[in-house]
Enzyme design. Structure first.
Site, PDB file in Angstrom:
ATOM      1  N   GLU A   1       0.802  -1.226   0.000  1.00 58.48           N
ATOM      2  CA  GLU A   1       0.000   0.000   0.000  1.00 58.48           C
ATOM      3  C   GLU A   1       0.838   1.280   0.000  1.00 58.48           C
ATOM      4  O   GLU A   1       0.795   2.058   0.965  1.00 58.48           O
ATOM      5  CB  GLU A   1      -0.962   0.014   1.190  1.00 58.48           C
ATOM      6  CG  GLU A   1      -1.927  -1.158   1.210  1.00 58.48           C
ATOM      7  CD  GLU A   1      -3.027  -1.012   2.265  1.00 58.48           C
ATOM      8  OE1 GLU A   1      -3.023  -0.009   3.003  1.00 58.48           O
ATOM      9  OE2 GLU A   1      -3.889  -1.894   2.333  1.00 58.48           O
TER      10      GLU A   1
ATOM     11  N   GLU B   1      -5.203  -8.619   1.121  1.00 59.92           N
ATOM     12  CA  GLU B   1      -5.805  -8.264   2.414  1.00 59.92           C
ATOM     13  C   GLU B   1      -7.285  -8.009   2.221  1.00 59.92           C
ATOM     14  O   GLU B   1      -7.684  -7.319   1.284  1.00 59.92           O
ATOM     15  CB  GLU B   1      -5.213  -6.970   3.009  1.00 59.92           C
ATOM     16  CG  GLU B   1      -3.871  -7.108   3.651  1.00 59.92           C
ATOM     17  CD  GLU B   1      -3.371  -5.784   4.225  1.00 59.92           C
ATOM     18  OE1 GLU B   1      -4.185  -4.951   4.676  1.00 59.92           O
ATOM     19  OE2 GLU B   1      -2.145  -5.583   4.209  1.00 59.92           O
TER      20      GLU B   1
HETATM   21  C1  FCB Z   1      -4.262  -1.963   5.630  1.00 61.92           C
HETATM   22  C2  FCB Z   1      -2.865  -2.273   6.124  1.00 61.92           C
HETATM   23  C3  FCB Z   1      -2.824  -3.300   7.224  1.00 61.92           C
HETATM   24  C4  FCB Z   1      -3.969  -3.139   8.198  1.00 61.92           C
HETATM   25  C5  FCB Z   1      -5.280  -3.035   7.468  1.00 61.92           C
HETATM   26  C6  FCB Z   1      -6.483  -2.912   8.374  1.00 61.92           C
HETATM   27  O1  FCB Z   1      -4.286  -0.688   5.101  1.00 61.92           O
HETATM   28  O2  FCB Z   1      -2.077  -2.743   5.050  1.00 61.92           O
HETATM   29  O3  FCB Z   1      -1.576  -3.222   7.835  1.00 61.92           O
HETATM   30  O4  FCB Z   1      -3.740  -2.089   9.033  1.00 61.92           O
HETATM   31  O5  FCB Z   1      -5.249  -1.942   6.597  1.00 61.92           O
END
Ligand code: FCB
Length: 480
Positions: A185, A380
């Site tokens: 990210e 994620e």
């Molecule tokens: C993302 C991050 C991760 C976590 C999630 C909830 O942006 O990559 O580390 O904090 O959000």
């Protein structure tokens, strides 16, 4: 308690009762879970680890909820065998974790600290011994403080140091790790770190944020080059593309607002990575804040190094409306005054984020439509809810349970959305739930719980939530 919406998934027991799999995933689809070093490891001073920007930031009053730090976190550094055993029990095929750059090079650019590498060496062997494929992220936000002291990601040299660090990690682990992710990210690193100051290092300067975007991308490209030269097989990067929608789908002004935000968040990364050039409308916008002196000829070619997989993190959508006088997105979206970022509506997670699985389908289909073919991975996806387990003799504790039906519903909805994207032709290879464990949620500290495994921070006891049992069943069936 948020989110009382009904679940089509129900409890793990409900899934178990169903005999039929209605949403089957392709054969070989990779099921896993994700974490990040600073959020779980603790052991902040062990074995020669140097300070990171998150050590500094979390000690700066008012930056992190209740002064929480990652000093101890989930103590994963010492408890990893137990954690890996729990992953094996879930049936995970893959585990995505990040390497702490300050463990490997305590001052960011100097000699390698072998004791830092030893930890990941042990972790990788433990995972492989249990048949779990390690997916490494090289940078999940914990920049060595010594590099920040020299300008951090606003300094071009940080990109070069990143490639050297990547090569050092590969030299130790490359014989046992096939999948390498450079950055996690970079939008957050650049805009939240240098734009609005919500994350470390806490700077608030749009010009710095745009320089950081470029040097993060350059660091990615240089690291890909270094990894390939050393023989790496599968290399990629993880983005968190915004799923931006117009408040009024028939309004051309709202569509223009979406286009601008999409440029600042998505195309500014995706275009140079996958098409080899920054979009001109975005560069025009950025030049309102900087002379672009950091962008040198040849950089875009480096950034455009071929990748084998693109990681997509998705949590929630964003709705936008053009409204004269609206404040815009602040330092996270410089120059968006006159755009209203609508307050989240409908069922929300404990982060206050909207629950809208269709946003994930939209992001995945858009990337596969607009960019040259690259396999995608959801690296994620997950949700924070106020899980009830007080560790004090509650009924849930007696039963060894943390009932988290909201999280099951969230995950169920998003897996259906991922399945829908696959049905529409998206080449989606896997799904990693965020997160394996409750952990240090950055500026929110430990008060937001994203884990499918509950962590009692007083005792470090781990308790699988109902969602963990549910996920194990999904994995076993390769579907819902
Ligand atoms: C993302 C991050 C991760 C976590 C999630 C909830 O942006 O990559 O580390 O904090 O959000």
């Amino acid at each position: 308690m948020t989110g009382t919406h009904s679940s089509t998934a129900g409890t793990p027991a409900a899934l178990l009762r169903r005999t039929e799999v209605t949403h089957r995933f392709p054969e070989g689809f990779v099921w896993g879970a994700a974490t990040a070093a600073y959020q779980i490891e603790g052991a902040a001073r062990d074995d020669g680890r140097g300070p990171s920007i998150w050590d500094t930031f979390s000690r700066t009053p008012g930056k992190v909820y209740a002064g929480h730090t990652g000093d101890v976190a989930c103590d994963h550094y010492h408890r990893y065998p137990q954690d890996v055993a729990m992953m094996a029990d879930l049936g995970l095929a893959a585990y995505r974790f990040s390497i702490a750059w300050p463990r490997i090079k305590p001052d960011g650019s100097g000699p390698v600290n072998p004791r830092g590498l030893d930890f990941y060496d042990r972790l990788v062997d433990e995972l492989r011994g249990r048949g779990i494929d390690p997916i490494i992220t090289l940078y999940h936000w914990d920049l060595p403080q010594a590099l920040e002291d020299r300008g951090g990601w606003t300094n071009r040299e940080t990109a070069e140091h990143f490639a050297d660090y990547a090569a050092a990690v590969y030299a130790r682990l490359g014989d046992r790790v096939t999948t390498w992710t450079t950055l996690n990210e970079p939008w957050c690193s650049a805009y939240l770190g240098y734009g609005n100051g919500l994350h470390a290092p806490g700077r608030r300067d749009p010009a710095a944020a745009f320089a950081a975007v470029h040097h993060l991308l350059l660091g990615h490209g240089l690291a890909v080059r270094a990894l390939r030269a050393a023989g790496a097989g599968t290399v990629g990067v993880t983005l968190n593309p915004v799923a931006a929608f117009p408040a009024d789908p028939s309004s051309p002004a709202d569509a223009a607002a979406v286009r601008l935000v999409d440029g600042l968040h998505n195309r500014i990364f995706l275009d140079p990575l996958l098409l080899g050039r920054y979009p001109t409308d975005v560069l025009d916008h950025v030049s309102r804040f900087t002379d672009l002196g950091y962008l040198r000829s040849g950089d875009e070619k480096i950034i455009n190094a071929p990748i084998d997989v693109l990681g997509v993190n998705y949590y929630a959508p964003t709705y936008l409306a053009a409204r004269p006088g609206a404040a815009g997105g602040g330092g996270a979206y410089p120059g968006t005054e006159g755009i209203e970022f609508l307050p989240p509506a409908g069922p929300l997670t404990d982060m206050g984020w909207m629950i809208e699985p269709a946003g994930m389908t939209a992001v995945l289909t858009r990337i596969s439509r607009d960019y040259p073919a690259v396999p995608l991975f959801v690296t994620e996806n997950g949700a924070a809810f106020e899980d009830k387990y007080d560790g004090g003799g509650s009924e849930a504790e007696a039963a060894g349970r943390v009932p988290d039906v909201d999280r099951i519903a969230y995950l169920d909805g998003h897996l259906r959305a991922a399945h829908e994207a696959i049905s529409q032709g998206v080449d989606l290879r896997g799904y990693l739930v965020w997160s394996l464990l409750d952990n240090f949620e950055w500026a929110e500290g430990y008060r937001k719980r994203f884990g499918i495994i509950y962590v009692d921070y007083l005792t470090q006891r781990r308790v699988p939530k109902d969602s963990a049992r549910w996920y194990r069943e999904v994995i076993r069936r390769n579907g819902l």
